[in-house]
Design an enzyme around this catalytic site. Structure first.
Site, PDB file in Angstrom:
ATOM      1  CE  LYS A 194       2.408   1.845  11.534  1.00  0.00           C
ATOM      2  NZ  LYS A 194       0.933   2.153  11.483  1.00  0.00           N
ATOM      3  CG  ASP A 199      -1.396   1.619  14.270  1.00  0.00           C
ATOM      4  OD1 ASP A 199      -0.379   0.971  14.009  1.00  0.00           O
ATOM      5  OD2 ASP A 199      -2.061   2.233  14.384  1.00  0.00           O
ATOM      6  CB  THR A 219      -0.879  -0.099   1.557  1.00  0.00           C
ATOM      7  OG1 THR A 219      -1.544  -1.126   1.030  1.00  0.00           O
ATOM      8  CG2 THR A 219      -1.365   1.363   1.065  1.00  0.00           C
ATOM      9  CB  VAL A 220       3.256   2.482   2.302  1.00  0.00           C
ATOM     10  CG1 VAL A 220       4.076   4.274   2.617  1.00  0.00           C
ATOM     11  CG2 VAL A 220       1.949   2.744   3.005  1.00  0.00           C
ATOM     12  CE  LYS A 225      -0.535   5.284  13.731  1.00  0.00           C
ATOM     13  NZ  LYS A 225      -2.146   4.695  13.191  1.00  0.00           N
TER      14      LYS A 225
END
Ligand code: NDP
Ligand code: HSE
Length: 438
Positions: free
Chosen positions: A105, A201, A13-14, A205
């Site tokens: 992250k 997650d 995706t990224v 962060k």
């Protein structure tokens, strides 16, 4: 001037979004960076998979070590996720004198202290804007734009997947599992969505943001973590009936006794700005002593918003290639030698109002027993609602909203209530935040 050669590890995706964005905005990016940024090679697991980007001119490999050890590569972009392989690749890239950009992250929150030490010693940059809040440049804001402030508090919707699930459950009466699948299909969720829905997650962060905001070492273990998997649509509806929305928040607050770092679902007033941040959007409120409250909003996940942050980091790295390493912006905003050990406030000592959803037998004396237990622990009731008149087994949901009370007292009262013979299920407990200021 010679182009800067980039090796991208991961074209999911990224990674594909990043290659696509670099290609699409190539001319403007070169004008901004001062040099062309050229992806010359990329690593994937499966060479036969189709990619959502143009890979013409990019050498593809299944061995990321080829990129890390390639002397022609100036900057390595790590976009595979996970901690172990990614740690080895990032530290190997640094050992080879390469700058690193990552969106990872989990890696930064859990291994960042070691990585930054290695990078600083070698005079290299590890940039990680995409690791927090997707496309919102909140790391740059905290590290640079607000660097004159003493940060008092930081509250954010930090996980796009959780926010998407809660919004869809509220607005469309959608089924939890179905919406999670949609979030996975859209590329929002982590490879293991447990990290999203159990709050891990968001805690990664928050760890990163708190470190930058307060000048402390990264300390993931000190964050209290709860996810959204125990919430039901009933909770969302009951909260709505009382004028609240349920949001999954990350919160960092400074007090005289230390830092309060928490990630969990919260009831917040429906007219608060954060209550109206829906879908995959993220938002972060930062309060500085000079600037007051500030709010940052944008897409928290997805290919292009995250690529926006990765490419901004790449441009920063290229701009600093000629700068003296000792005078660059420090990785965690404060000079490495000035980072402090945080004093963390234990959850039991935190004060908060609560939403409690009980499932109890609809029979005389039950409410009296419950209120007696709460009162006995010094927990004062603000509102109490019984929903309906009981199912076929005579069980009924009762929602109690408490005034602010100490966590330890609420926990003890909840245990007492759960031990009542009339109590049918574990109590669902969601903290209620006033988020004073908005
Ligand atoms: P994906 O799962 O979509 O992509 C991972 C990519 O890495 C794939 O191309 C995969 O190859 C490749 N890969 C995995 N392991 C290896 C390996 N050992 N060697 C070579 N290639 C490998 O992940 P995302 O793009 O979603 O996430 C990447 C990172 O970005 C993660 O750290 C994530 O937390 C972070 N992030 C993600 C966001 C999002 O919205 N998705 C937002 C912000 C951060 P193949 O395709 O062949 O399987
Ligand atoms: N899985 C993450 C989220 C991706 O949903 O927010 C962005 O970090």
């Amino acid at each position: 001037m010679k182009a800067v050669n980039i090796g991208v590890i991961g074209l999911g995706t990224v990674g594909a979004g990043t290659v696509d964005l670099l290609h699409r905005n190539q001319e403007e990016i070169t004008r901004r960076a001062g040099r062309e940024i050229k992806v010359t090679c990329a690593a994937v697991r499966d060479l036969s998979r189709g990619r959502h980007c143009d890979t013409a001119g990019i050498t593809l490999t299944t061995d990321p070590n080829e990129i890390v050890s390639d002397p022609s590569i100036d900057v390595v972009v790590e976009l595979i996720g996970g901690c172990e392989v990614a740690f080895d690749l990032v530290t190997a890239a640094l050992a080879q004198g390469k700058h690193v950009v990552t969106a990872n992250k989990a890696l930064i929150a859990t291994r960042g202290n070691e990585i930054f030490e290695q990078a600083s010693t070698a005079g290299l940059v590890v940039a990680f804007e995409a690791a927090v809040a997707g496309g919102i440049p909140v790391i740059k804001i905290l590290r640079e734009g607000l660097s004159g402030n003493r940060v008092e508090k930081l509250i954010g919707i930090l996980n796009g997947t959780c926010n998407f699930i809660l919004s869809e459950m509220q607005e469309k009466d959608a089924d939890y599992a179905e919406v999670l699948t949609q979030a996975q299909q859209a590329g929002y969720a982590e490879a293991d969505p447990y990290f999203d829905v159990e709050g891990v997650d968001a805690a990664h962060k928050l760890t990163i943001l708190a470190s930058i905001a307060y000048g402390v070492h990264l300390n993931f273990q000190s964050v209290y973590v709860e996810g959204i998997s125990a919430l039901t649509r009933d909770d969302i509806i009951f909260a709505q009936e009382m004028g609240y929305r349920i949001k999954h928040l990350g919160m960092a607050r400074r007090s005289t006794t230390g830092l309060d770092l928490r990630v969990h679902p919260c009831l917040i007033a429906e007219d608060h700005l954060l209550a109206n941040v829906t879908g995959v959007m993220n938002a972060v409120v930062v309060e500085g002593d000079a600037v007051g409250e500030t709010l940052y909003y944008g897409a928290g996940a997805g290919a292009q918003p995250t690529a926006s942050a990765v490419v901004a980091d790449l441009i920063d790295v290229v701009r600093t290639l000629t700068a003296d390493p000792g005078n660059r912006v420090p990785h965690l905003a404060f000079q490495a030698s000035a980072l402090a050990k945080p004093g963390i406030i234990p959850l039991a000592e935190v004060y908060c109002a609560h939403y409690l959803r009980l499932t109890v037998q609809d029979q005389p004396g039950v409410l009296a027993d419950i209120t007696k237990i709460l009162g006995g622990h010094g927990v004062s009731i603000k509102a109490i609602h019984q929903h309906g008149t009981g199912d076929e087994d005579g069980k009924v949901p009762v929602v109690i909203v408490t005034h602010v009370a100490q966590e330890a007292a609420v926990a003890a009262a909840v245990s007492g209530i759960e031990a009542l013979p009339a109590s049918a299920h574990p109590v669902v407990r969601i903290r209620l935040e006033t988020l004073e200021g908005h």
